[in-house]
Design a protein around this motif. Sequence first.
Motif, PDB file in Angstrom:
ATOM      1  N   ILE A   3      11.495  17.159 -48.898  1.00  0.00           N
ATOM      2  CA  ILE A   3      11.738  16.009 -48.026  1.00  0.00           C
ATOM      3  C   ILE A   3      10.490  15.728 -47.214  1.00  0.00           C
ATOM      4  N   ASP A   5       8.539  14.520 -44.089  1.00  0.00           N
ATOM      5  CA  ASP A   5       8.794  14.408 -42.646  1.00  0.00           C
ATOM      6  C   ASP A   5       8.001  13.234 -42.079  1.00  0.00           C
ATOM      7  N   ARG A   7       7.432  10.652 -38.762  1.00  0.00           N
ATOM      8  CA  ARG A   7       7.649  10.463 -37.328  1.00  0.00           C
ATOM      9  C   ARG A   7       7.041   9.117 -36.928  1.00  0.00           C
ATOM     10  N   SER A  20      15.246   2.045 -34.100  1.00  0.00           N
ATOM     11  CA  SER A  20      16.483   2.724 -34.499  1.00  0.00           C
ATOM     12  C   SER A  20      17.448   1.739 -35.152  1.00  0.00           C
ATOM     13  N   GLY A  29      16.585   8.342 -47.279  1.00  0.00           N
ATOM     14  CA  GLY A  29      16.730   9.613 -47.990  1.00  0.00           C
ATOM     15  C   GLY A  29      16.905   9.417 -49.476  1.00  0.00           C
ATOM     16  N   THR A  35      12.726  11.569 -44.355  1.00  0.00           N
ATOM     17  CA  THR A  35      13.588  11.605 -43.176  1.00  0.00           C
ATOM     18  C   THR A  35      12.766  11.285 -41.946  1.00  0.00           C
ATOM     19  N   ILE A  36      13.335  10.448 -41.085  1.00  0.00           N
ATOM     20  CA  ILE A  36      12.676  10.140 -39.821  1.00  0.00           C
ATOM     21  C   ILE A  36      13.103  11.223 -38.836  1.00  0.00           C
ATOM     22  N   SER A  37      12.228  12.190 -38.614  1.00  0.00           N
ATOM     23  CA  SER A  37      12.607  13.341 -37.786  1.00  0.00           C
ATOM     24  C   SER A  37      12.591  13.018 -36.302  1.00  0.00           C
ATOM     25  N   SER A  38      11.751  12.041 -35.886  1.00  0.00           N
ATOM     26  CA  SER A  38      11.721  11.708 -34.452  1.00  0.00           C
ATOM     27  C   SER A  38      11.036  10.367 -34.224  1.00  0.00           C
ATOM     28  N   ALA A  55       3.283  16.491 -38.876  1.00  0.00           N
ATOM     29  CA  ALA A  55       4.093  15.522 -39.627  1.00  0.00           C
ATOM     30  C   ALA A  55       3.428  15.197 -40.960  1.00  0.00           C
ATOM     31  N   ASP A  56       4.263  14.920 -41.977  1.00  0.00           N
ATOM     32  CA  ASP A  56       3.704  14.490 -43.262  1.00  0.00           C
ATOM     33  C   ASP A  56       3.175  13.056 -43.158  1.00  0.00           C
TER      34      ASP A  56
END
Length: 287
Positions: A3, A5, A7, A20, A29, A35-38, A55-56
């Motif tokens: 996955i 990452d 941000r 958001s 996904g 995935t938007i981790s933050s 972060a990726d």
Amino acid sequence: MTIVDVRILVEGASDVEVVSKALQGLALGSEYNITISSIIPTTNLEIAKSAAAGADLLIIATDADRVGRELADRLFRELSELVGHVERMKIPLGHDLEHIDVELVRKELKNTLVRAGLKSLQLLPEYMALRNQLLDLKGKYDMLEQEKHSLESQLQEIEQKYEELRQEYQRLKEENENLKILLDKRSNLVKIEEAWKQIFPGEDVPNEEIIGKAVERLGLQGRVIVGQGYIYAEEERLIEELLKIVYLTMTIAKPEGREPPEERADESERIEETKETEVFHEKIEEL
């Protein structure tokens, strides 16, 4: 599958609400395996560094105005080395959810993700080349590691051999020193004339044959050797003792007064020889 990452860095809390809302219509996904981790609302560089590190993909989402562009440029320069990839995203002016076009934000966010993916594909050949180089280096490293272990083993054997040789050298050195001391003790070779004059200065040096005869009569063959004007003895004291005996014998055998009659010469010689023999035997007992 791994996955990714992602941000997102925005300027303020209102931008968090906008992003958001836009994310709600994206199946990230299933479509992009991300995935938007933050979502980080800050313009502080240190906070941004701490939040984005590792972060990726980092998306810097700022307003489309001049202030937003300058902030995005500054953050881009400072954060590029902390994450795998940095991509910029423009948020339309206006932060009121009632008036902003969320679909437009959603489209811009999706386009940003696509651009990041395409740029990653552009880097793929370089990545593969680096990967091959890494594999080559790993292979060389493994070979060097094996060679290192082999050299360490050889070094251990050499050190052990060195220690054995050092001990052997020390033993031979001590043995050589002992032999040298013994040789010095055995090297008692002196000139007869020098030895005689040192003990009996002013006295005539006896004939070498007389000293040789004394060696035989005293049974000192092998321990004392006389020849070529030299005398050798195992022990230095033997030379001195031998010469003293010779001197004493010569003194005793020296005739006093006039010569004996001719007809009694043989008898006198036998008497002198007998006395000389007795003296020799007495001295050898002392030795």
